[in-house]
Design an enzyme around this catalytic site. Structure first.
Site, PDB file in Angstrom:
ATOM      1  N   ASN A  11      28.465 -32.123  32.591  1.00 37.58           N
ATOM      2  CA  ASN A  11      28.675 -31.266  31.425  1.00 37.58           C
ATOM      3  C   ASN A  11      30.095 -30.719  31.473  1.00 37.58           C
ATOM      4  OD1 ASN A  11      28.846 -28.825  29.823  1.00 37.58           O
ATOM      5  ND2 ASN A  11      26.628 -28.971  29.560  1.00 37.58           N
ATOM      6  N   HIS A  14      32.837 -26.299  30.266  1.00 36.22           N
ATOM      7  CA  HIS A  14      33.702 -25.229  30.777  1.00 36.22           C
ATOM      8  C   HIS A  14      35.122 -25.666  31.087  1.00 36.22           C
ATOM      9  CE1 HIS A  14      30.570 -22.468  30.163  1.00 36.22           C
ATOM     10  NE2 HIS A  14      29.737 -23.254  30.785  1.00 36.22           N
ATOM     11  N   HIS A  47      27.968 -29.300  24.924  1.00 38.93           N
ATOM     12  CA  HIS A  47      27.149 -28.369  24.131  1.00 38.93           C
ATOM     13  C   HIS A  47      28.016 -27.779  23.025  1.00 38.93           C
ATOM     14  CE1 HIS A  47      24.324 -24.595  24.286  1.00 38.93           C
ATOM     15  NE2 HIS A  47      24.348 -25.167  23.095  1.00 38.93           N
ATOM     16  N   ARG A  49      28.173 -25.280  20.656  1.00 36.86           N
ATOM     17  CA  ARG A  49      27.471 -24.059  20.278  1.00 36.86           C
ATOM     18  C   ARG A  49      27.840 -23.611  18.872  1.00 36.86           C
ATOM     19  NH1 ARG A  49      25.213 -20.111  23.509  1.00 36.86           N
ATOM     20  NH2 ARG A  49      24.654 -20.734  25.633  1.00 36.86           N
ATOM     21  N   ARG A  53      32.276 -21.435  21.279  1.00 37.44           N
ATOM     22  CA  ARG A  53      32.994 -20.687  22.307  1.00 37.44           C
ATOM     23  C   ARG A  53      33.703 -21.607  23.288  1.00 37.44           C
ATOM     24  NH1 ARG A  53      27.947 -17.836  25.343  1.00 37.44           N
ATOM     25  NH2 ARG A  53      27.441 -17.356  23.188  1.00 37.44           N
ATOM     26  N   GLU A  74      24.402 -31.644  23.283  1.00 39.64           N
ATOM     27  CA  GLU A  74      23.485 -30.501  23.301  1.00 39.64           C
ATOM     28  C   GLU A  74      23.698 -29.696  22.024  1.00 39.64           C
ATOM     29  OE1 GLU A  74      24.226 -28.477  26.981  1.00 39.64           O
ATOM     30  OE2 GLU A  74      22.621 -29.565  27.965  1.00 39.64           O
ATOM     31  N   THR A 105      23.047 -20.153  28.464  1.00 39.22           N
ATOM     32  CA  THR A 105      21.653 -20.447  28.114  1.00 39.22           C
ATOM     33  C   THR A 105      20.718 -19.669  29.032  1.00 39.22           C
ATOM     34  OG1 THR A 105      22.282 -22.648  27.377  1.00 39.22           O
ATOM     35  CG2 THR A 105      19.967 -22.303  27.878  1.00 39.22           C
ATOM     36  N   GLU A 155      14.074 -31.847  29.277  1.00 37.94           N
ATOM     37  CA  GLU A 155      14.972 -31.404  30.352  1.00 37.94           C
ATOM     38  C   GLU A 155      14.464 -30.057  30.820  1.00 37.94           C
ATOM     39  OE1 GLU A 155      19.177 -31.930  29.983  1.00 37.94           O
ATOM     40  OE2 GLU A 155      19.612 -30.170  31.237  1.00 37.94           O
ATOM     41  N   HIS A 194      20.862 -26.865  34.562  1.00 39.00           N
ATOM     42  CA  HIS A 194      21.356 -25.494  34.352  1.00 39.00           C
ATOM     43  C   HIS A 194      21.471 -24.758  35.679  1.00 39.00           C
ATOM     44  CE1 HIS A 194      22.772 -22.278  31.770  1.00 39.00           C
ATOM     45  NE2 HIS A 194      22.324 -21.509  32.740  1.00 39.00           N
TER      46      HIS A 194
HETATM   47  C1  LIG Z   1      21.807 -26.058  27.981  1.00 32.13           C
HETATM   48  C2  LIG Z   1      22.532 -25.834  29.240  1.00 32.13           C
HETATM   49  O1  LIG Z   1      21.989 -25.422  30.223  1.00 32.13           O
HETATM   50  C3  LIG Z   1      23.991 -26.023  29.323  1.00 32.13           C
HETATM   51  O2  LIG Z   1      24.557 -26.787  28.321  1.00 32.13           O
HETATM   52  C4  LIG Z   1      24.592 -24.674  29.270  1.00 32.13           C
HETATM   53  O3  LIG Z   1      24.193 -24.142  28.018  1.00 32.13           O
HETATM   54  C5  LIG Z   1      26.084 -24.757  29.410  1.00 32.13           C
HETATM   55  O4  LIG Z   1      26.666 -24.092  28.343  1.00 32.13           O
HETATM   56  P1  LIG Z   1      26.790 -22.503  28.370  1.00 32.13           P
HETATM   57  O5  LIG Z   1      27.415 -22.140  29.704  1.00 32.13           O
HETATM   58  O6  LIG Z   1      27.614 -22.173  27.166  1.00 32.13           O
HETATM   59  O7  LIG Z   1      25.373 -21.978  28.248  1.00 32.13           O
HETATM   60  N1  LIG Z   2      21.640 -28.780  30.438  1.00 32.95           N
HETATM   61  C1  LIG Z   2      22.316 -28.319  31.629  1.00 32.95           C
HETATM   62  C2  LIG Z   2      23.762 -28.666  31.565  1.00 32.95           C
HETATM   63  O1  LIG Z   2      24.176 -29.462  30.742  1.00 32.95           O
HETATM   64  C3  LIG Z   2      24.697 -28.071  32.541  1.00 32.95           C
HETATM   65  O2  LIG Z   2      24.360 -26.744  32.832  1.00 32.95           O
HETATM   66  P1  LIG Z   2      25.354 -25.987  33.863  1.00 32.95           P
HETATM   67  O3  LIG Z   2      25.428 -26.846  35.103  1.00 32.95           O
HETATM   68  O4  LIG Z   2      26.669 -25.878  33.182  1.00 32.95           O
HETATM   69  O5  LIG Z   2      24.693 -24.659  34.126  1.00 32.95           O
END
Ligand SMILES: CC(=O)[C@@H](O)[C@H](O)COP(=O)(O)O
Ligand SMILES: NCC(=O)COP(=O)(O)O
Length: 248
Positions: A11, A14, A47, A49, A53, A74, A105, A155, A194
């Site tokens: 993911n 960030h 994701h 959003r 953000r 996402e 989340t 998930e 997550h």
């Molecule tokens: C759904 C999930 O767990 C991740 O995509 C998480 O949402 C990361 O994005 P945020 O840190 O903005 O919540």
């Molecule tokens: N769905 C979880 C994800 O995509 C990554 O979550 P995180 O490791 O950033 O908390």
């Protein structure tokens, strides 16, 4: 019976958080996606959003058009996000709950409480050839509801497991193990994610019926110290270690 192969979805949200801190173009999430691919990622998760953000609409457009790895988009269960998903046709879409005031989340989507609205929304994405997953708590009601609305994948939210220690963490892990077995029993594909880190990933990776982990925040943070590719490669190695000897 041996465990199924375990995919790592990276993911890159960030990376965009850091970029947006100054409003420029660096660091580029798409460049991060290419690095993740070189480091052995099996997929990219992003994701978009409602408040943008971190990941932007342009990031999603570029990811959909420029990367070779499968894109897991996402999204909240809104008409806006359905339209974006149908426009870009990612490999997959994961339906997640969102609250503007949340820092991250906070839990899984209440599928059981919204079957009538989610069923047609999931159907439109499935009909477009998108692999739909429901981001839910490790709760049999939510699993059964996900099956009922036609989602082929769930998930499991691992946030509570990651955020606690001791007996509470052990209880959350037991819940996830039970849920993962139930997912397999009802014929859905099981993912998890997550909050996962080097310290928390192995017990989840050892659950043989989980076939994909989505991990982001920790990998991006650890990249500051050891580099993004090394961070991903180490996570992959921990997942592979845990998988040895894991049953279904
Ligand atoms: C759904 C999930 O767990 C991740 O995509 C998480 O949402 C990361 O994005 P945020 O840190 O903005 O919540
Ligand atoms: N769905 C979880 C994800 O995509 C990554 O979550 P995180 O490791 O950033 O908390």
């Amino acid at each position: 019976m041996s465990a199924l192969p375990l995919r790592l979805g990276v993911n890159i949200d960030h990376v965009a958080t850091i970029r947006n801190a100054r409003g420029g173009l660096h660091p580029d999430p798409v460049r991060a996606a290419h690095l993740a691919a070189a480091a052995g990622a099996d997929g990219i998760t992003a994701h978009l959003r409602e408040d943008r953000r971190h990941i932007s609409d342009r990031d999603i457009e570029r990811l959909a058009n420029e990367i070779q790895l499968p894109l897991n988009f996402e999204m909240a269960a809104t008409e806006e996000m359905v339209a974006i998903a149908l426009r870009h046709r990612p490999h997959a879409a994961c339906i997640v709950p969102e609250k503007r005031e949340e820092r991250t989340t906070e839990g899984g989507l209440d599928v059981a409480g919204h079957i009538d609205s989610l069923r047609p929304l999931v159907g439109r994405l499935v009909d477009a050839g998108i692999r739909v997953s429901m981001f839910i708590e490790a709760d049999p009601r939510q699993l059964d509801a996900s099956k009922a609305i036609g989602a082929p994948v769930v998930e499991l939210h691992t946030g509570a497991y990651c955020d606690h220690d001791g007996a509470t963490r052990d209880g959350e892990l037991a819940r996830i193990r039970t849920a993962a077995a139930h997912v397999a029993a009802i014929g859905l594909e099981c993912h998890a994610g997550h909050g996962l880190s080097f310290d928390t990933v192995k017990p989840i990776a050892a659950i043989g019926s989980i076939v994909e982990l989505n991990i982001g925040h920790f990998l991006v943070g650890e990249a500051i110290f050891i580099g993004f590719e090394a961070s991903i490669r180490h996570m992959r190695a921990l997942m592979d270690e845990a998988r040895k000897g894991a049953g279904r």
